[in-house]
Design an enzyme around this catalytic site. Structure first.
Site, PDB file in Angstrom:
ATOM      1  CB  VAL A  25      -0.953   0.032   1.219  1.00 47.64           C
ATOM      2  CG1 VAL A  25      -2.035  -1.031   1.092  1.00 47.64           C
ATOM      3  CG2 VAL A  25      -0.179  -0.127   2.524  1.00 47.64           C
ATOM      4  CB  SER A  26       0.448   4.512  -1.552  1.00 50.74           C
ATOM      5  OG  SER A  26       0.266   3.919  -2.814  1.00 50.74           O
ATOM      6  CB  SER A  27       0.492   6.209   2.984  1.00 50.99           C
ATOM      7  OG  SER A  27      -0.897   5.992   3.176  1.00 50.99           O
TER       8      SER A  27
END
Length: 222
Positions: A25-27
């Protein structure tokens, strides 16, 4: 950014081929649950799952790099839920697909069912064909994006040519020195040479004469 890389020691102590799972996931504020649930349904063990919480713009993520450099070997399988878990850049995806092909690593993508089919023994060429098609598709998409970007840039430049901003296009904003009015008065009156004026203001020759033309016409705001 967080990374889960488990059991990096004592891997591949036999010739047994292994399957690994990669989730991203990105963050740190996003949740890996959906991807992990999909892996668990396939029978994945925790030690086989590698995770990253990092942007898909850069493939230099710790978990992913550990997969490539420490865990995955020829004959192994890597499973992801979708291609964009590898990267969000089409060119990077193409490069990673090529890497897996050259290193004989089977890539299974859950939202591309064709990649999940295990070809009969002796017909592994079917998987190679699917991977080749994916590489070509990603290459075409990346190339089309480059063409689109160049065309938009060209259209933007053409539109800019018809505005007052065109004269300064591509040039950084120049800060006019405080002594500019006084130096220009002395230069225009013949008191000092152009070279002396350039030295006093710290302005290069081309820019000096460009600004001087505006100064003489009263177009330069000081």
């Amino acid at each position: 950014m967080s990374t889960n890389v488990k059991s990096l020691t004592n891997v591949h102590t036999t010739t047994e081929y292994r399957t690994y799972y990669y989730a991203r996931v990105s963050s740190t504020g996003q949740n890996l649950t959906r991807q992990l649930e999909a892996f668990h349904k396939l029978g994945a063990e925790e030690r086989e799952i590698i995770t990253d919480k990092a942007s898909g713009k850069d493939i230099g993520r710790p978990g992913y790099q550990a997969l490539k450099t420490t865990l995955l070997r020829s004959g192994d399988t890597l499973i992801v839920t979708s291609l964009d878990r590898l990267s969000r850049k089409k060119e990077d995806i193409k490069a990673e697909l090529q890497y897996f092909k050259e290193n004989n690593i089977r890539l299974k993508i859950l939202d591309i069912p064709t990649t999940l089919i295990d070809p009969p023994e002796g017909q592994e060429w079917i998987f190679d064909m699917v991977l080749n098609i994916l590489i070509e598709v990603m290459s075409s998409i990346a190339e089309q994006e480059r063409v689109t970007i160049r065309e938009r840039q060209r259209q933007g430049i053409e539109a800019l040519k018809h505005t007052s901003a065109w004269e300064n296009y591509g040039r950084p904003n120049l800060k006019i020195p405080e002594n500019y009015p006084e130096v220009m008065r002395r230069w225009t009156s013949g008191e000092i040479t152009a070279v002396a004026a350039m030295n006093l203001t710290g302005i290069k020759r081309t820019t000096f004469y460009r600004l001087a033309a505006k100064y003489k016409k009263g177009e330069l705001k000081l």
